[in-house]
Design a protein around this motif. Structure first.
Motif, PDB file in Angstrom:
ATOM      1  N   VAL A 368      39.769  51.293  27.403  1.00 36.66           N
ATOM      2  CA  VAL A 368      40.770  50.793  28.356  1.00 36.66           C
ATOM      3  C   VAL A 368      40.177  49.597  29.104  1.00 36.66           C
ATOM      4  CG1 VAL A 368      42.292  51.360  30.289  1.00 36.66           C
ATOM      5  CG2 VAL A 368      41.695  53.136  28.622  1.00 36.66           C
ATOM      6  N   ILE A 369      40.463  48.397  28.610  1.00 32.98           N
ATOM      7  CA  ILE A 369      39.918  47.173  29.206  1.00 32.98           C
ATOM      8  C   ILE A 369      41.081  46.303  29.712  1.00 32.98           C
ATOM      9  CG2 ILE A 369      38.607  45.070  28.815  1.00 32.98           C
ATOM     10  CD1 ILE A 369      36.863  47.518  28.691  1.00 32.98           C
ATOM     11  N   PRO A 370      41.191  46.124  31.027  1.00 35.45           N
ATOM     12  CA  PRO A 370      42.246  45.254  31.565  1.00 35.45           C
ATOM     13  C   PRO A 370      41.736  43.841  31.813  1.00 35.45           C
ATOM     14  CG  PRO A 370      41.266  46.508  33.343  1.00 35.45           C
ATOM     15  CD  PRO A 370      40.483  46.864  32.083  1.00 35.45           C
ATOM     16  N   TRP A 371      42.652  42.886  31.823  1.00 34.83           N
ATOM     17  CA  TRP A 371      42.297  41.533  32.247  1.00 34.83           C
ATOM     18  C   TRP A 371      43.533  40.811  32.763  1.00 34.83           C
ATOM     19  CZ3 TRP A 371      41.580  42.482  26.824  1.00 34.83           C
ATOM     20  CH2 TRP A 371      42.534  41.885  25.983  1.00 34.83           C
ATOM     21  N   ALA A 372      43.301  39.715  33.456  1.00 37.92           N
ATOM     22  CA  ALA A 372      44.414  38.952  34.028  1.00 37.92           C
ATOM     23  C   ALA A 372      44.086  37.472  34.048  1.00 37.92           C
ATOM     24  CB  ALA A 372      44.720  39.430  35.449  1.00 37.92           C
ATOM     25  N   THR A 373      45.129  36.666  33.930  1.00 33.99           N
ATOM     26  CA  THR A 373      45.040  35.222  34.128  1.00 33.99           C
ATOM     27  C   THR A 373      45.844  34.905  35.379  1.00 33.99           C
ATOM     28  OG1 THR A 373      44.877  34.817  31.750  1.00 33.99           O
ATOM     29  CG2 THR A 373      45.545  32.962  33.142  1.00 33.99           C
ATOM     30  N   PHE A 374      45.222  34.184  36.332  1.00 35.41           N
ATOM     31  CA  PHE A 374      45.809  34.042  37.661  1.00 35.41           C
ATOM     32  C   PHE A 374      46.589  32.738  37.826  1.00 35.41           C
ATOM     33  CE2 PHE A 374      42.435  37.122  37.916  1.00 35.41           C
ATOM     34  CZ  PHE A 374      43.030  38.148  38.637  1.00 35.41           C
ATOM     35  N   ALA A 433      50.054  47.686  27.978  1.00 31.84           N
ATOM     36  CA  ALA A 433      51.033  47.189  28.947  1.00 31.84           C
ATOM     37  C   ALA A 433      50.719  45.741  29.271  1.00 31.84           C
ATOM     38  CB  ALA A 433      51.008  48.036  30.225  1.00 31.84           C
ATOM     39  N   THR A 434      51.769  44.934  29.368  1.00 31.54           N
ATOM     40  CA  THR A 434      51.649  43.538  29.781  1.00 31.54           C
ATOM     41  C   THR A 434      52.583  43.308  30.957  1.00 31.54           C
ATOM     42  OG1 THR A 434      51.112  42.733  27.554  1.00 31.54           O
ATOM     43  CG2 THR A 434      51.991  41.127  29.110  1.00 31.54           C
ATOM     44  N   ILE A 435      52.076  42.686  32.003  1.00 31.52           N
ATOM     45  CA  ILE A 435      52.903  42.330  33.157  1.00 31.52           C
ATOM     46  C   ILE A 435      52.795  40.834  33.368  1.00 31.52           C
ATOM     47  CG2 ILE A 435      53.359  42.694  35.605  1.00 31.52           C
ATOM     48  CD1 ILE A 435      52.018  45.394  35.416  1.00 31.52           C
ATOM     49  N   VAL A 436      53.929  40.189  33.502  1.00 29.84           N
ATOM     50  CA  VAL A 436      53.988  38.771  33.851  1.00 29.84           C
ATOM     51  C   VAL A 436      54.799  38.661  35.129  1.00 29.84           C
ATOM     52  CG1 VAL A 436      54.647  36.451  33.131  1.00 29.84           C
ATOM     53  CG2 VAL A 436      53.916  38.123  31.414  1.00 29.84           C
ATOM     54  N   GLY A 437      54.174  38.135  36.185  1.00 34.98           N
ATOM     55  CA  GLY A 437      54.886  38.023  37.446  1.00 34.98           C
ATOM     56  C   GLY A 437      53.924  37.934  38.608  1.00 34.98           C
ATOM     57  N   ALA A 438      54.482  37.892  39.811  1.00 33.75           N
ATOM     58  CA  ALA A 438      53.666  37.833  41.025  1.00 33.75           C
ATOM     59  C   ALA A 438      52.810  39.095  41.139  1.00 33.75           C
ATOM     60  CB  ALA A 438      54.568  37.688  42.252  1.00 33.75           C
ATOM     61  N   HIS A 439      51.535  38.909  41.424  1.00 31.12           N
ATOM     62  CA  HIS A 439      50.589  40.015  41.629  1.00 31.12           C
ATOM     63  C   HIS A 439      50.475  40.932  40.416  1.00 31.12           C
ATOM     64  CE1 HIS A 439      50.164  38.912  45.853  1.00 31.12           C
ATOM     65  NE2 HIS A 439      51.475  38.872  45.939  1.00 31.12           N
ATOM     66  N   ALA A 440      50.651  40.365  39.233  1.00 31.93           N
ATOM     67  CA  ALA A 440      50.570  41.178  38.017  1.00 31.93           C
ATOM     68  C   ALA A 440      49.223  41.867  37.882  1.00 31.93           C
ATOM     69  CB  ALA A 440      50.844  40.305  36.794  1.00 31.93           C
ATOM     70  N   GLY A 441      48.144  41.172  38.262  1.00 33.66           N
ATOM     71  CA  GLY A 441      46.820  41.769  38.166  1.00 33.66           C
ATOM     72  C   GLY A 441      46.679  43.017  39.012  1.00 33.66           C
ATOM     73  N   ASP A 442      47.323  43.037  40.183  1.00 31.93           N
ATOM     74  CA  ASP A 442      47.288  44.222  41.039  1.00 31.93           C
ATOM     75  C   ASP A 442      48.186  45.325  40.486  1.00 31.93           C
ATOM     76  OD1 ASP A 442      45.601  43.072  43.121  1.00 31.93           O
ATOM     77  OD2 ASP A 442      47.321  41.820  43.591  1.00 31.93           O
ATOM     78  N   LEU A 443      49.362  44.958  40.013  1.00 26.13           N
ATOM     79  CA  LEU A 443      50.322  45.942  39.515  1.00 26.13           C
ATOM     80  C   LEU A 443      49.815  46.660  38.277  1.00 26.13           C
ATOM     81  CD1 LEU A 443      53.670  43.923  39.869  1.00 26.13           C
ATOM     82  CD2 LEU A 443      52.723  45.620  41.429  1.00 26.13           C
ATOM     83  N   LEU A 444      48.977  45.985  37.500  1.00 29.32           N
ATOM     84  CA  LEU A 444      48.506  46.570  36.248  1.00 29.32           C
ATOM     85  C   LEU A 444      47.648  47.810  36.474  1.00 29.32           C
ATOM     86  CD1 LEU A 444      48.542  45.906  33.123  1.00 29.32           C
ATOM     87  CD2 LEU A 444      46.234  45.010  33.481  1.00 29.32           C
TER      88      LEU A 444
END
Length: 503
Positions: A368-374, A433-444
């Motif tokens: 389980v490896i998460p990542w985000a682009t800000f 799961a993929t989230i695109v939107g405001a604060h996606a990194g936190d929501l994930l």
């Protein structure tokens, strides 16, 4: 990175193993992986030495995560001022002092710096030496201290955590035009009163996209050049297309499917020549940022002399051990992910295996490896994407919820993006799961937790979420999954039952 579960081959017999050791552990590199490794060793009452040639905190504090996020925030404020009328407030074109923006970035670094400082780690029981380390043999490290002295130490175990550095594409003329990288731009541009007027960003990955959008919002005319057919190729097309649309709306000229073939300096200043579909053209610029990726720092440490393979990364097994079982690697230098939080994750395994591997070893867990682009909007992902699932022939279902239908996002004026979840067909088990939107990194984080502890969408649906919050999007997508899996036969029986109850 090797994935074998076997112990590495015994070290070459030509070296004499010391009977006694100066240290229990030597850690080379004081970035995320090195700092965590040293901290764990000191907590276990080991005698540990941490060697850093440059700046404590490594790339993340000094050149990467911290300064880039500070830059993004300043750029975001400028953009909000331009579009304040969306909130019933008079819009205004911001007056940007780029040097003040850069000074703020350096103040942010300075404020966080004590967390990673020599003083803090010394107080924790870590010996910190500032200098360049090189292997003399599998147990001996020679340290050329920054003060000019040379020191040799032996250690029962050694962790290589030397990090990564920017890749500079071999384009003719790059040296001549004086390129910037994500490492050098913070100092080179520090005292500029204005952002570069004409800026070229080479690369369409996370670093390139974050920098391109930020500089555009701070007043640069940005041209972003990417060889691939679209930006952010690691993400699904629906995610990257939203990011590209946002960058374009912010004034970035996005040129995908374009190859940079040459740079130079002419009568009108600096230029770059690009090629697309056999056609070439030149673009003039004032500054160019090379943001095409990062490569592990592998040279100059004597690894080759020890027989340790260094292809694109240090070759290790599932326990992060190299050819020599007592020499381990963690962080960007070990791969397979170049993420600060993964480096810290690996460091626990490297430190524990280095100190206690003779008693028990632990395989690194990459499940389980998460990542985000800000960028704006942010893109965050954990687990499989649709693209990966198709490539690997993994059966999946997709459930999607549009953030444009979320009450809090509408109130905030950030109603764009989506939450997309891949599940096992017919089940609520989360594959990605993929989230695109405001604060996606936190929501994930909710999906990361669910996947880590094997909770399905049903558990998320059954959890109370505060109204109105962006986090409700996670519950909404879980509710959508439930609606998609209603049993029509049971519904029919329920309808008949209710009819009978009415008499």
């Amino acid at each position: 990175m090797a994935s074998t579960d076997q112990r590495p081959a015994p070290a070459d017999r030509r070296w004499m193993r010391p009977r006694r050791f100066d240290r229990n552990l030597i850690v080379i590199g004081a970035g995320s992986a090195g700092l965590v490794s040293a901290y764990i060793a000191a907590s276990a009452k080991a005698k540990v030495t941490l060697v850093e040639a440059h700046k404590m905190g490594g790339d993340c504090l000094n050149f990467g995560c911290v300064p880039s996020k500070a830059l993004i925030k300043s750029a975001s404020v400028a953009q909000q001022m331009r579009h304040a009328d969306r909130y019933g407030v008079q819009s205004v074109e911001p007056r940007i002092s780029f040097s003040a923006v850069m000074e703020r970035i350096h103040k942010v670094i300075a404020e966080i710096e004590p967390h990673d400082s020599v003083e803090r780690y010394t107080s924790l029981g870590v010996e910190v030496l500032q200098g360049y380390a090189r292997f003399i043999d599998p147990w001996t490290v020679e340290i050329a201290l920054n003060g000019g002295e040379t020191l040799r130490l032996t250690s029962r175990a050694i962790i290589i955590a030397t990090g990564a550095q920017p890749v500079v594409a071999p384009i003719p003329g790059m040296e001549e035009v004086g390129y910037l990288t994500s490492d050098t731009l913070w100092d080179r541009l520090r005292h500029r009163p204005e952002a570069p007027k004409r800026l070229v960003v080479l690369g369409g990955g996370p670093i390139g996209c974050e920098l391109a959008q930020s500089f555009a919002r701070l007043g640069s005319e940005v041209t972003q050049i990417e060889m691939a057919p679209r930006l952010m190729m690691r993400e699904d097309e629906d995610a990257s297309s939203l990011v590209e649309a946002s960058l374009t709306a912010d004034g970035v000229a996005v040129l995908t499917d374009h190859k940079a073939v040459a740079c130079g300096v002419g009568a009108d200043g600096k230029w770059i020549e690009i090629e697309n579909a056999g056609q070439k053209r030149r673009i003039s610029f004032d500054e160019i940022i090379a943001a095409v990726g990062r490569t592990p720092r592998l040279k100059g440490f004597g690894l080759e002399e020890l027989g340790i393979e260094v292809d694109r990364t240090v070759q290790t097994n599932a326990y992060l051990q190299t050819l020599h079982p007592h020499i381990l690697a963690a962080g960007d230098v070990a791969g397979p992910y170049q993420l600060t939080h993964v480096a810290g994750h690996q460091a626990w395994f490297a430190a524990i295996n280095a100190l206690f591997g003779d008693l028990r070893r632990f395989k690194v867990d990459y499940t389980v490896i998460p990542w985000a682009t800000f960028t704006d909007p942010e893109v965050a992902r954990v687990g499989l994407s649709e693209t990966e699932a198709r490539e690997k022939n993994i059966p999946y279902e997709v459930t999607r919820f549009g953030i444009d239908d979320l009450d809090r996002a509408i109130a905030d004026g950030s109603a764009r993006g989506f939450v997309k979840v891949l599940t096992v067909p017919g089940k609520d088990k989360i594959l990605g799961a993929t989230i695109v939107g405001a604060h996606a990194g936190d929501l994930l984080a909710e999906f990361v937790f669910a996947m880590k502890h094997k909770h399905g969408l049903g558990k998320i649906l059954g959890t109370i979420h505060i109204y109105p919050t962006l986090a409700e999007a996670n519950k909404m997508v879980a509710g959508q999954w439930r609606r998609n899996h209603i049993n029509d036969f049971l519904l029919s029986l329920l309808e008949r039952f209710q009819t009978w109850r009415r008499g």
